[in-house]
Design a protein around this motif. Structure first.
Motif, short mmCIF file in Angstrom:
data_model
loop_
_atom_site.label_atom_id
_atom_site.label_comp_id
_atom_site.label_asym_id
_atom_site.label_seq_id
_atom_site.Cartn_x
_atom_site.Cartn_y
_atom_site.Cartn_z
N LEU A 12 0.83 -1.21 0.00
CA LEU A 12 0.00 0.00 0.00
C LEU A 12 0.86 1.25 0.00
CD1 LEU A 12 -2.75 -1.06 2.55
CD2 LEU A 12 -2.96 -0.87 0.07
N LYS A 13 1.90 1.25 0.79
CA LYS A 13 2.79 2.41 0.86
C LYS A 13 3.59 2.56 -0.43
CE LYS A 13 1.69 4.09 4.77
NZ LYS A 13 1.13 5.45 4.82
N LEU A 14 3.87 1.47 -1.10
CA LEU A 14 4.55 1.52 -2.39
C LEU A 14 3.65 2.18 -3.43
CD1 LEU A 14 6.75 0.77 -4.42
CD2 LEU A 14 5.84 -1.56 -4.43
N LEU A 15 2.36 1.94 -3.34
CA LEU A 15 1.42 2.52 -4.29
C LEU A 15 1.32 4.04 -4.17
CD1 LEU A 15 -1.62 0.09 -4.33
CD2 LEU A 15 -0.20 0.77 -6.27
N GLU A 16 1.45 4.58 -2.95
CA GLU A 16 1.28 6.02 -2.73
C GLU A 16 2.12 6.87 -3.67
OE1 GLU A 16 1.67 7.18 1.36
OE2 GLU A 16 0.03 5.86 1.97
N PRO A 17 3.45 6.76 -3.66
CA PRO A 17 4.22 7.63 -4.55
C PRO A 17 4.03 7.28 -6.02
CG PRO A 17 5.68 6.11 -3.39
CD PRO A 17 4.31 5.95 -2.80
N LEU A 18 3.77 6.02 -6.33
CA LEU A 18 3.55 5.65 -7.72
C LEU A 18 2.27 6.29 -8.25
CD1 LEU A 18 4.55 1.87 -7.70
CD2 LEU A 18 5.80 3.76 -8.76
N ARG A 19 1.22 6.29 -7.47
CA ARG A 19 -0.05 6.87 -7.89
C ARG A 19 -0.01 8.39 -7.91
NH1 ARG A 19 -4.75 4.38 -4.48
NH2 ARG A 19 -5.95 5.71 -5.86
N GLN A 20 0.66 8.97 -6.95
CA GLN A 20 0.63 10.42 -6.79
C GLN A 20 1.67 11.17 -7.61
OE1 GLN A 20 1.07 10.93 -2.59
NE2 GLN A 20 -0.91 10.01 -2.12
N LYS A 21 2.81 10.54 -7.88
CA LYS A 21 3.93 11.30 -8.44
C LYS A 21 4.48 10.78 -9.75
CE LYS A 21 5.24 12.39 -3.77
NZ LYS A 21 5.76 13.56 -3.22
N THR A 22 3.87 9.77 -10.34
CA THR A 22 4.48 9.20 -11.53
C THR A 22 3.53 9.19 -12.72
OG1 THR A 22 3.83 6.90 -11.09
CG2 THR A 22 5.91 7.64 -10.13
N ASP A 23 4.14 9.22 -13.88
CA ASP A 23 3.48 8.95 -15.14
C ASP A 23 4.58 8.50 -16.09
OD1 ASP A 23 4.76 11.27 -16.15
OD2 ASP A 23 2.98 12.49 -15.78
N GLU A 24 4.23 8.26 -17.34
CA GLU A 24 5.21 7.72 -18.28
C GLU A 24 6.42 8.64 -18.45
OE1 GLU A 24 5.35 5.77 -22.75
OE2 GLU A 24 3.46 6.48 -21.92
N GLN A 25 6.20 9.94 -18.38
CA GLN A 25 7.31 10.89 -18.54
C GLN A 25 8.07 11.14 -17.24
OE1 GLN A 25 4.10 11.70 -19.79
NE2 GLN A 25 4.73 10.86 -21.76
N ASN A 26 7.49 10.75 -16.11
CA ASN A 26 8.09 11.02 -14.80
C ASN A 26 8.09 9.79 -13.91
OD1 ASN A 26 8.41 14.01 -15.11
ND2 ASN A 26 6.21 13.84 -15.42
N PRO A 27 8.83 8.75 -14.29
CA PRO A 27 8.89 7.56 -13.43
C PRO A 27 9.78 7.81 -12.20
CG PRO A 27 10.34 7.30 -15.30
CD PRO A 27 9.62 8.61 -15.49
N LEU A 28 9.61 6.99 -11.19
CA LEU A 28 10.50 7.01 -10.03
C LEU A 28 11.49 5.87 -10.17
CD1 LEU A 28 8.08 7.59 -7.00
CD2 LEU A 28 9.80 9.18 -7.88
N SER A 29 12.76 6.18 -9.99
CA SER A 29 13.79 5.14 -10.10
C SER A 29 13.69 4.20 -8.91
CB SER A 29 15.18 5.77 -10.15
OG SER A 29 15.52 6.32 -8.90
N THR A 30 14.31 3.06 -9.08
CA THR A 30 14.35 2.06 -8.02
C THR A 30 14.90 2.65 -6.73
OG1 THR A 30 14.69 0.36 -9.69
CG2 THR A 30 15.24 -0.24 -7.44
#
Length: 81
Positions: A12-30
Motif C-alpha cells: 500500500l505504501k509503495l502505491l502512494e508515490p507511484l499513484r501520486q507522483k508518476t506517469d510515463e514521462q516522470n517515473p520514479l527510479s528504483t
C-alpha cells in the motif's frame, strides 16, 4: 504503530508515490522508491522491490517501467476501478 507492522503495509505504501507522483514521462527510479519507503520506516531492497511490483501487476495495477539512467524507473499507467 510499531515499525515492524509497516512491512505489512509495504504494498500500500509503495502505491502512494507511484499513484501520486508518476506517469510515463516522470517515473520514479528504483533507488528513489527505496528511499521513499525507507523514509516511512519500511526496508526495501531492489530485489524485493521488483517482486513487490510484480505482485501489484498481478493485482491489476499496471506498473510499467522505463530506463532512468542505468536503473529502472517505475510508473502506474492505470489504476483499476
Amino acid at each position: 504503530m510499531a515499525q515492524e507492522n509497516w512491512q505489512k503495509y509495504k504494498l500500500l505504501k509503495l502505491l502512494e508515490p507511484l499513484r501520486q507522483k508518476t506517469d510515463e514521462q516522470n517515473p520514479l527510479s528504483t533507488s528513489q522508491i527505496c528511499n521513499k519507503l525507507g523514509d516511512m520506516g519500511i526496508s526495501c531492497e531492489r530485489r524485493t522491490l521488483t517482486k513487490d511490483i510484480a505482485v501489484l501487476n498481478e493485482l491489476g495495477y499496471e506498473v510499467m517501467w522505463n530506463w532512468v539512467g542505468k536503473e529502472k524507473g517505475y510508473y502506474i499507467r492505470r489504476i483499476p476501478v
